[in-house]
Design a protein around this motif. Structure first.
Motif, PDB file in Angstrom:
ATOM      1  N   CYS A 427       0.842  -1.197   0.000  1.00 16.81           N
ATOM      2  CA  CYS A 427       0.000   0.000   0.000  1.00 16.81           C
ATOM      3  C   CYS A 427       0.878   1.248   0.000  1.00 16.81           C
ATOM      4  O   CYS A 427       0.923   1.999   0.992  1.00 16.81           O
ATOM      5  N   PRO A 428       1.618   1.500  -1.077  1.00 17.45           N
ATOM      6  CA  PRO A 428       2.543   2.649  -1.087  1.00 17.45           C
ATOM      7  C   PRO A 428       1.838   3.998  -1.067  1.00 17.45           C
ATOM      8  O   PRO A 428       2.424   4.991  -0.650  1.00 17.45           O
ATOM      9  N   ASN A 429       0.572   4.045  -1.513  1.00 15.61           N
ATOM     10  CA  ASN A 429      -0.132   5.320  -1.604  1.00 15.61           C
ATOM     11  C   ASN A 429      -0.715   5.782  -0.275  1.00 15.61           C
ATOM     12  O   ASN A 429      -1.095   6.953  -0.146  1.00 15.61           O
ATOM     13  N   ILE A 430      -0.810   4.895   0.710  1.00 15.69           N
ATOM     14  CA  ILE A 430      -1.429   5.286   1.970  1.00 15.69           C
ATOM     15  C   ILE A 430      -0.520   5.018   3.167  1.00 15.69           C
ATOM     16  O   ILE A 430      -0.936   5.260   4.310  1.00 15.69           O
ATOM     17  N   THR A 431       0.691   4.544   2.964  1.00 13.16           N
ATOM     18  CA  THR A 431       1.573   4.225   4.098  1.00 13.16           C
ATOM     19  C   THR A 431       2.918   4.922   3.941  1.00 13.16           C
ATOM     20  O   THR A 431       3.380   5.192   2.831  1.00 13.16           O
ATOM     21  N   ARG A 432       3.518   5.160   5.084  1.00 11.74           N
ATOM     22  CA  ARG A 432       4.865   5.738   5.134  1.00 11.74           C
ATOM     23  C   ARG A 432       5.546   5.217   6.384  1.00 11.74           C
ATOM     24  O   ARG A 432       4.942   5.187   7.460  1.00 11.74           O
ATOM     25  N   ILE A 433       6.800   4.812   6.244  1.00  7.94           N
ATOM     26  CA  ILE A 433       7.575   4.328   7.380  1.00  7.94           C
ATOM     27  C   ILE A 433       8.588   5.406   7.762  1.00  7.94           C
ATOM     28  O   ILE A 433       9.311   5.925   6.912  1.00  7.94           O
TER      29      ILE A 433
END
Length: 848
Positions: A427-433
């Protein structure tokens, strides 16, 4: 001579006749079990199977228990071993073909053998020649013994066969490869003293090192032993009705208190003490567990008594098994009873594995020796795999299952980081680490952001966070948050409308492990062997949960002085300077969280903890001095009560009045919630700091009685908490929200939002947006900022989900406008001190 010859011939004829007469008798004896087997396999009509009788725990005795001792300091001393009973003579084990009922039992359970079934000691209970331990009132005439004869039923002919079959070789079973599993490989010793396969988290020997000593129990070397989880004494899966003991010192030390890691109350001489303690110290005491179904028992974990004053633990014990609670078989090692080594102190759990797995319904622990200056007291957990029983509808109906395709396992630091990466790739569009800092050992404190625009604060969108792992050994919260991150990603991709709306309308932050250093210590110990506190603190020995600045005292002292000499604000109270110094005893993890919460305008947050099943809300610190418990409500007490109840009421167990208390506290009177200070006072808690220093309303959520549950329990724990985790996040959209702008439409940062009748304010974020959590009702709300005229409105909060919009437009005061004009044209403001102006005029006159 003739008479002697006649006598010899007569004796020989008599012996021959007896031998010939015995042949059909033995043949008939061998065929009898087959008839019983055919009878057992006859299908029974539904509803005609007899149910076992249920018995309730014994009521509390009227008087004080016998043998009470005065408190004394725990002095170390050598363990005293009781006199060992004499062993029975070695008996030749009968050949496998002598027991045709074995094949019947294998067909009954639907299992396949990799090797021949083993018989403990090579003999059955009837052939051992030993009198089994019985707990009848005939053996224990005192009033505290438990009568056994009328409480349980005999399970029929199958009970006679199960006692002979003591093990399966699970060569076809796939081994679980988690190195932190509770069970390890089988341990065999040449002596009668059982070896600890785990002590302080140590691993046992591999199957290749299994003893080649003289044992009558055959074990295939090529078999890989299947790991069995705990039955659930610590997690309360085993009910109080399934625990029984020979005697008990008093009710508070009954069998129902013999659970691993159970904690005693503040006053130990009450209903909630810290172990099972026998009423007498002799070799005839026991505690047993009724698994209520056939179970492959593989090991026993023991602890001593949890007590601040007394030192009680068992140093060695025997293990017995039964299928009907009447006939017992002692686990053997060679020809004699196996004596298992117990504890050497009262808190560190010790695991002993059985030489071979034992199949039975009941398991009994019979202490053989105990600490020299103490009594027979113990806490325990039993390891075992319940056998499949397709005919038992009750167990199938009550088994917890989940349909979510998630990674149900314990993750160490590297695995946690890898899992976050996998979710981010899904889910690259809604997550960030990102990370908020580092631990004392240099491990990064990773967090996952879930939002439709990750990486930026959107005006009008509230910020929410979950934190777990402040205590490194409280692992359940950590795994629940990792499961939550996976779940939100999967459901968003599946276009679940509820999750899509939550993600798009909220900026969610998840910090699964605030104390990774402590977790690694607990992870090394394992799920059952870390005890109650291994890994709780940071690497430098600090408890993060109460390591925040004590702002309560600053506020309450100012209120007691009646705002003299100056007024102290009721919010955004500044951190004391001594706390910010480098020499202060403040963990790096604590400083990282403070900086994180000052940077992001969180509205609501929950920190997940373990060891209890309750939601605690602030204040966590008592206001009165010299008290350890006192109800200390905040000005927003009604809001906090609702927030706590929103989680507790949607949890599967928190508000269940039938459930057993975890340790000593019964929170049902407040529906699974509690004011933190009325439970136990904590100075410098995260909840109080968040409320007094930021806008964030923080609560502590205790998600389970077991801090570090076995991996097999994670699916059930996820089902218990999944809905609650989502509902609690949705509460961030309750109350009022809006923007505070000037006449040009520009947002005003740090504007103060006050609610009439609530002595606690909040402030706007950098964009001028704000969120104020409120219960349904009508409120008079005022917005004010330095240099602006205050504005007041009536705002209505409804019962439907979604905050009420309440915007404010502020105009500058006349003084602020004059200052702005004069600064624009390079002139001094008119409110300069009078003395500099007089000096300036005097100089002009002197020049003139």
């Amino acid at each position: 001579m003739a008479r002697a010859g006649d006598a010899s011939r007569a004796l020989a004829l008599a012996l021959l006749a007896a031998a010939l007469a015995g042949v059909p008798s033995r043949g008939a004896a061998r065929e009898a079990p087959d008839e019983s087997a055919r009878e057992l396999w006859r299908p029974e009509p539904q509803g005609q199977r007899p149910e076992p009788e249920r018995s309730s725990p014994p009521p509390p005795p009227a008087g004080a228990g016998e043998g009470e001792r005065r408190p004394r300091p725990a002095e170390p001393g050598p363990p005293r071993r009781a006199t060992q009973p004499e062993r029975a003579p070695r008996t030749q084990a009968p050949p496998p073909e002598a027991f045709p009922e074995r094949d019947m039992y294998l067909a009954y359970t639907g299992r396949a053998l990799g090797t021949e079934a083993a018989f403990v000691g090579g003999v059955t209970a009837q052939a051992s020649g030993e009198a089994p331990l019985e707990g009848s009132s005939a053996h224990f005439p005192d009033g505290q013994s438990v009568a056994r004869g009328q409480r349980r039923r005999n399970d029929g002919p199958l009970s006679q066969y199960i006692l002979r079959i003591q093990t399966f070789a699970s060569g076809s079973a796939e081994r679980q490869h988690d190195p932190r599993k509770v069970l390890s490989e089988p341990v065999h010793g040449g002596s009668d003293l059982g070896k600890n396969s785990y002590r302080k988290g140590r691993r046992s020997k591999s199957p290749e090192t299994a003893a080649s000593d003289d044992h009558s129990v055959p074990v295939a070397r090529d078999d890989v032993r299947e790991s069995c989880p705990p039955l659930g004494l610590e997690t309360l899966k085993i009910t109080d009705f399934q625990l029984h003991a020979s005697t008990a010192k008093r009710y508070g030390l009954g069998a129902h208190r013999g659970r691993l890691n159970i904690q005693a109350g503040i006053n130990e001489n009450d209903f909630y003490d810290g172990a099972w303690c026998a009423g007498r110290n002799d070799l005839y005491q026991w505690i047993e567990v009724d698994a209520r179904r056939l179970t492959r028992f593989t090991g026993v974990i023991t602890q001593g008594r949890n007590s601040l004053w007394l030192s009680d633990w068992v140093t060695s014990y025997k293990v017995l098994v039964s299928n009907d609670s009447h006939t017992w078989v002692t686990v053997k090692n060679g020809s004699g009873d196996m004596i298992f080594e117990g504890n050497s102190e009262k808190e560190i759990p010790v695991l002993n594995e059985l030489p071979v797995p034992v199949v039975a319904r009941y398991i009994r622990i019979n202490p053989q020796s105990w600490f020299d200056n103490g009594s027979i007291c113990m806490r325990m957990e039993i390891l075992g795999c319940p056998l499949p029983d397709p005919n038992n509808y009750y167990h199938r109906r009550n088994e917890m299952t989940t349909t979510d395709d998630l990674d149900f396992k314990h993750h160490n630091y590297k695995e946690m980081r890898q899992l976050m990466k996998v979710v981010n790739e899904m889910c690259p569009n809604i997550t960030r680490i990102y990370n908020i800092g580092k631990s004392h050992q240099g491990l990064k404190l990773y967090a996952v952001e879930i939002s439709d625009h990750p990486g930026e604060h959107e005006a009008g969108e509230p910020e929410f966070h979950y934190i777990a792992g402040a205590h490194g050994n409280e692992v359940l919260g950590r795994e629940l948050l990792l499961l939550l991150v996976q779940f939100l990603c999967q459901e968003y991709l599946a276009q679940n409308p509820r999750i899509v709306h939550l993600v798009e309308a909220t900026r969610i932050h998840v910090l699964p492990s605030l104390n990774p250093d402590g977790y690694e210590k607990a992870y090394e110990g394992g799920s059952e062997l870390g005890g109650w506190s291994l890994g709780r603190w940071t690497h430098d020995g600090i408890d993060i949960n109460n390591n925040f600045p004590d702002l309560n005292t600053l506020l309450w002292e100012a209120e007691d002085r009646q705002n003299v000499p100056r007024k102290v604000p009721n919010h955004y109270i500044a951190i004391p300077e001594w706390f910010l110094s480098e020499n202060a005893t403040v963990a790096l993890e604590t400083r990282a969280v403070i900086a994180w919460m000052e940077k992001i305008p969180f509205v609501l947050g929950g920190n997940l903890q373990g060891g209890e099943l309750v939601v605690a809300y602030p204040y966590d610190m008592v206001r009165s001095q010299w008290k350890t418990q006192e109800h200390s409500p905040t000005p927003d007490d009604h809001v906090f009560r609702w927030l706590a109840y929103s989680y507790a009421s949607t949890h599967r167990l928190m508000t269940d009045a039938r459930r057993r208390v975890c340790h000593t506290e019964d929170f049902q009177k407040e529906e699974g919630t509690v004011n933190g200070a009325s439970w136990h006072t904590v100075a410098g808690s995260l909840n109080d700091f968040s409320y007094l220093h930021t806008n964030c309303f923080e609560l502590s959520i205790y998600v389970g009685c077991d801090k570090y549950p076995h991996e097999s329990q994670l699916p059930e724990e996820w089902e218990n908490n999944r809905e609650s985790l989502i509902v609690f996040m949705e509460q961030v959209h309750r109350g009022i929200k809006g923007m505070v702008r000037d006449l040009h439409g520009k947002g005003i940062p740090n504007a103060i939002i006050s609610v009439e009748g609530v002595n606690h304010d909040i402030r706007t974020a950098s964009d001028g947006d704000y969120w104020r959590l409120l219960n349904p009702g009508e409120y008079v709300v005022t917005a004010k900022a330095e240099g602006f005229t205050a504005s007041t409105k009536n705002c209505m909060v409804g019962y439907d989900m979604g905050a009420t919009r309440c915007d404010f437009t502020l105009t500058k005061t006349n003084l602020a406008r004059i200052r702005e004009i004069m600064e624009k044209f390079g002139r001094q403001p008119i409110n300069l001190p009078a003395r500099p102006l007089r000096l300036r005029g005097r100089k002009r006159r002197q020049r003139g």
